[in-house]
Design an enzyme around this catalytic site. Structure first.
Site, PDB file in Angstrom:
ATOM      1  N   GLU A  20     -13.354   1.597   1.459  1.00 12.05           N
ATOM      2  CA  GLU A  20     -13.384   0.458   2.407  1.00 12.05           C
ATOM      3  C   GLU A  20     -13.613   0.964   3.844  1.00 12.05           C
ATOM      4  OE1 GLU A  20      -9.976  -2.421   2.150  1.00 12.05           O
ATOM      5  OE2 GLU A  20      -9.587  -1.808   4.208  1.00 12.05           O
ATOM      6  N   TYR A  21     -12.872   1.993   4.247  1.00 12.54           N
ATOM      7  CA  TYR A  21     -13.040   2.559   5.592  1.00 12.54           C
ATOM      8  C   TYR A  21     -14.493   2.992   5.789  1.00 12.54           C
ATOM      9  CZ  TYR A  21      -8.066   3.308   6.940  1.00 12.54           C
ATOM     10  OH  TYR A  21      -6.760   3.173   7.310  1.00 12.54           O
ATOM     11  N   ASN A  43       0.844  -1.210   0.000  1.00  6.06           N
ATOM     12  CA  ASN A  43       0.000   0.000   0.000  1.00  6.06           C
ATOM     13  C   ASN A  43       0.874   1.254   0.000  1.00  6.06           C
ATOM     14  OD1 ASN A  43      -2.665  -0.889  -0.140  1.00  6.06           O
ATOM     15  ND2 ASN A  43      -2.699  -1.402   2.042  1.00  6.06           N
ATOM     16  N   LYS A  46      -5.857   2.372  -5.575  1.00  2.81           N
ATOM     17  CA  LYS A  46      -5.938   1.510  -4.385  1.00  2.81           C
ATOM     18  C   LYS A  46      -6.202   2.356  -3.133  1.00  2.81           C
ATOM     19  CE  LYS A  46      -5.891  -2.066  -1.699  1.00  2.81           C
ATOM     20  NZ  LYS A  46      -5.265  -1.981  -0.473  1.00  2.81           N
ATOM     21  N   ASN A  96      -9.296   1.982  -0.618  1.00  4.78           N
ATOM     22  CA  ASN A  96      -9.200   1.836   0.846  1.00  4.78           C
ATOM     23  C   ASN A  96     -10.051   2.873   1.575  1.00  4.78           C
ATOM     24  OD1 ASN A  96      -7.380  -0.151   0.230  1.00  4.78           O
ATOM     25  ND2 ASN A  96      -5.952   0.421   1.846  1.00  4.78           N
TER      26      ASN A  96
HETATM   27  C1  6PG Z   1      -7.397  -4.720   0.980  1.00  5.42           C
HETATM   28  C2  6PG Z   1      -7.136  -3.862   2.208  1.00  5.42           C
HETATM   29  C3  6PG Z   1      -5.729  -3.932   2.710  1.00  5.42           C
HETATM   30  C4  6PG Z   1      -5.462  -2.976   3.887  1.00  5.42           C
HETATM   31  C5  6PG Z   1      -6.120  -3.369   5.147  1.00  5.42           C
HETATM   32  C6  6PG Z   1      -5.657  -2.576   6.358  1.00  5.42           C
HETATM   33  O1  6PG Z   1      -7.954  -4.152   0.055  1.00  5.42           O
HETATM   34  O2  6PG Z   1      -7.077  -5.905   0.985  1.00  5.42           O
HETATM   35  O3  6PG Z   1      -7.403  -2.522   1.874  1.00  5.42           O
HETATM   36  O4  6PG Z   1      -4.853  -3.615   1.668  1.00  5.42           O
HETATM   37  O5  6PG Z   1      -4.102  -2.965   4.105  1.00  5.42           O
HETATM   38  O6  6PG Z   1      -7.486  -3.301   5.012  1.00  5.42           O
HETATM   39  O7  6PG Z   1      -6.049  -1.252   6.312  1.00  5.42           O
HETATM   40  P1  6PG Z   1      -6.058  -0.387   7.650  1.00  5.42           P
HETATM   41  O8  6PG Z   1      -5.062  -0.998   8.598  1.00  5.42           O
HETATM   42  O9  6PG Z   1      -5.608   0.978   7.250  1.00  5.42           O
HETATM   43  O10 6PG Z   1      -7.431  -0.460   8.193  1.00  5.42           O
END
Ligand code: 6PG
Length: 474
Positions: free
Chosen positions: A196-197, A108, A189, A193
Site C-alpha cells: 500500500e505504501y 494492525n 496484513k 500495508n
Molecule cells: C487498510 C490500511 C490501514 C492503515 C492505514 C494507515 O488496509 O485499511 O492499511 O489499516 O492503518 O492505511 O497506515 P499508515 O498510517 O501507516 O499510513
C-alpha cells in the site's frame, strides 16, 4: 442476563463502530464496549442511541459485564490501537474468558506480538485470531478484506460470521480466507500495508512527474488519472486519487495545492522493511516508499538544502507529440513499478512463510486482496490468474516485457533530468536491472572484503584466497 448477544465488539473508534454496524446488518446481536475516559465518555451512549434502529446493540463500560453479555463460546472482535493499549485490555479480559472463547484482533498488531498471544491464550483454551483488516472505515462498514490467522481450532467458530461481513467478488467468493497459524494473518496484513505504501508513493511520484516534467495543470492530471482508471491501471488507489484531486478550496483552487507536503505513518511500512532485511528479502520499492515519507518530514534539511541549490537545466520542454508519447510511456512505467512492488511483497511472504512453516497459499492471498482491500486493482487480479500457472519469476518475466522496461528507463531518465525524486520508480528499475543482469559488480566487492578482512572469496570454479603483500588484516 437472559438473552445473550451473538458477538462483542471492543473499541468504538470509527473502525469499531462501522464493524459493529456491519455485524448488525447481517442480523447479529452485538455487545459493544468502550472504555470510559475523559474524552470518550459520550462515545458509547451516542453510538447506542444513534444506531438503535439499525441493529440490536447493548453498550458496556465494564469489561466483566460486557463479556458476560455474549453467548458462549464467546466471539469478541477487538478494534483497538495496536501495542500497549491492546496488551492491557487482553490482560484485563483474559480472567473472564472460558475455554472455547475466541478473541479476534482486527488492528494492525505486529505479527510477532500476535504469535506470542496465540500461544499464551492457547494455554488457557482461549483461541486468539490476529485478523488483518483492510478497507478503511468504508470497508469496515460495507465489506472489508479480512486476513485471519492464528488458532486454527477457533476458525470454524468464527468463519461464517467473519465471511458474512467481508467483501465478496462477483461469484460470491469472500475476501476472507484462513491465512495460517501464529501471526501469519497479521504478517500478511503488514505486507499488504507495505505494498500500500509503495503503490501510494508510485501514484504520488507520477503526479509529481506530470506536473513538473509534462507541465500539466491539476485538472489535466486528474483527467489522465481518470482515463487510466478505466483500463489496466484501474485500482482503488487510482480511483481515490481522482476523488482527492477533484477536491477544491472555497475559492475554486485545487485543495491539494494547499496541503502540506509532509506525510506521517503509523509504522507498518517500517515494520515490513525491518522484517525483509532480517530475512534477506529485497522489498526496495516498499523501503523507498517509507524513506520518502521520512524525507518529507526532514523540514529543516529540506529548507537548508533547497536554499543553497543552484539552478540546473531541466528537460521539460516537451512538444505536444512528445507529451503524448511520454504519457504512454508513463502507463508502462506505472504498470512495471506496480508489478515489481507486489512481487517483492509476495516474495517476502513466501520466504517468511517457509521459515515459520506457515504454508501460506499465495494464490489465496491474491484472492483475498482482490476485493475490499486498499491495494485491490486490475493488475493484482491479472497476477492472480497468472499465478495459478506460473511462479513469481515467470510472472515478472512476462509482465515486464521489453517495451515496458524501455519505457520505464525513459521515464526514470526524464524524471532525473527534471530533478524529480523518484524513490519507488528508481528502486523498481534497479531491482529489475540487477535481476536481469548477466553479471553484477559483486565480484569486486568479494575481492575488497577478502583484501581487508580475509573473508575468502568464491571463484567461478573454486574458492580463493588472496596472498599478495599489502593485504590488511583489519
Ligand atoms: C487498510 C490500511 C490501514 C492503515 C492505514 C494507515 O488496509 O485499511 O492499511 O489499516 O492503518 O492505511 O497506515 P499508515 O498510517 O501507516 O499510513
Amino acid at each position: 442476563m437472559q438473552n445473550k448477544n451473538d458477538i462483542g465488539v471492543l473499541g468504538l473508534g470509527a473502525m469499531g463502530q462501522n464493524l459493529a454496524l456491519n455485524f448488525a446488518s447481517k442480523g447479529l446481536t452485538v455487545s459493544v464496549y468502550n472504555r470510559l475516559e475523559a474524552n470518550e465518555e459520550r462515545v458509547l451512549a451516542d453510538f447506542v442511541s444513534k444506531y438503535k434502529n439499525q441493529g440490536h446493540f447493548i453498550g458496556f463500560t465494564d469489561l466483566e459485564t460486557f463479556i458476560d453479555s455474549i453467548s458462549e463460546p464467546r466471539k469478541i472482535f477487538m478494534m483497538l490501537k495496536a501495542g500497549q493499549a491492546l496488551e492491557e485490555v487482553i490482560n484485563k479480559i483474559s480472567p473472564f474468558l472460558k475455554e472455547g472463547d475466541v478473541l479476534i484482533d482486527g488492528g494492525n498488531s505486529h505479527y510477532i506480538d500476535t504469535d506470542r498471544r496465540v500461544k499464551k491464550l492457547r494455554k488457557h483454551g482461549v483461541g486468539f485470531i490476529g485478523c488483518g483488516l483492510s478497507g478503511g472505515t468504508f470497508g469496515a462498514l460495507n465489506g472489508p478484506c479480512l486476513m485471519p490467522g492464528g488458532d486454527k481450532k477457533s476458525w470454524s467458530n468464527v468463519k461464517d460470521i467473519l465471511q458474512s461481513i467481508a467483501a465478496k467478488d462477483e461469484e460470491g467468493n469472500f475476501s476472507c480466507e484462513w491465512i495460517g497459524p501464529g501471526g501469519s494473518g497479521h504478517f500478511v496484513k503488514m505486507v499488504h500495508n507495505g505494498i500500500e505504501y509503495s503503490l501510494m508513493q508510485i501514484i504520488a511520484e507520477t503526479y509529481d512527474f506530470l506536473i513538473k516534467a509534462v507541465l500539466m495543470s491539476n485538472q489535466e492530471v486528474l483527467s489522465v488519472f481518470r482515463q487510466w482508471n478505466e483500463g489496466e491501471l484501474s485500482s482503488y488507489l487510482v480511483g481515490i486519487t481522482c476523488e482527492v484531486l477533484s477536491l477544491e478550496e472555497g475559492d475554486g483552487r485545487p485543495l491539494i495545492e494547499n496541503v502540506l507536503d509532509i506525510v506521517k505513518q503509523k509504522g507498518t511500512g517500517k515494520d515490513i522493511a525491518i522484517c525483509a532485511l532480517e530475512h534477506g528479502v529485497v522489498v526496495s520499492t516498499i523501503t523507498e516508499a517509507v524513506n520518502a515519507r521520512y524525507i518529507s518530514g526532514m523540514e529543516k534539511s529540506r529548507a537548508n538544502i533547497n536554499r543553497s541549490k543552484k539552478a540546473i537545466n531541466k528537460n521539460n520542454n516537451l512538444s505536444k507529440g512528445n507529451k503524448e508519447i511520454t504519457i504512454l510511456s508513463l502507463v508502462d512505467s506505472l504498470y512495471c513499478a506496480n508489478v515489481i512492488s507486489i512481487i517483492q511483497g509476495l516474495k517476502l511472504i513466501q520466504k517468511v512463510s517457509k521459515a515459520n512453516s506457515w504454508d501460506i497459499d499465495i494464490s489465496k492471498i491474491l484472492n483475498v486482496w482482490a476485493h475490499g482491500s486498499i491495494i485491490q486493482s486490475k493488475i493484482l487480479q491479472d497476477m492472480n490468474n497468472q499465478f495459478k500457472r506460473n511462479s513469481l519469476d515467470e510472472i515478472l518475466i512476462e509482465k515486464i516485457n521489453q517495451s515496458r522496461i524501455e519505457n520505464l528507463i525513459l521515464i526514470v531518465s526524464l524524471a532525473t533530468q527534471n530533478q524529480i525524486p523518484f524513490h519507488v520508480y528508481s528502486a523498481a528499475l534497479s531491482y529489475y536491472q540487477a535481476l536481469s543482469s548477466s553479471n553484477l559488480p559483486a565480484n569486486l566487492i568479494q575481492l575488497q572484503r577478502e583484501y581487508f578482512g580475509s573473508h575468502g572469496f568464491e571463484k567461478k570454479t573454486s574458492i580463493g584466497k588472496l596472498s599478495h603483500i599489502g593485504r590488511s588484516d583489519t
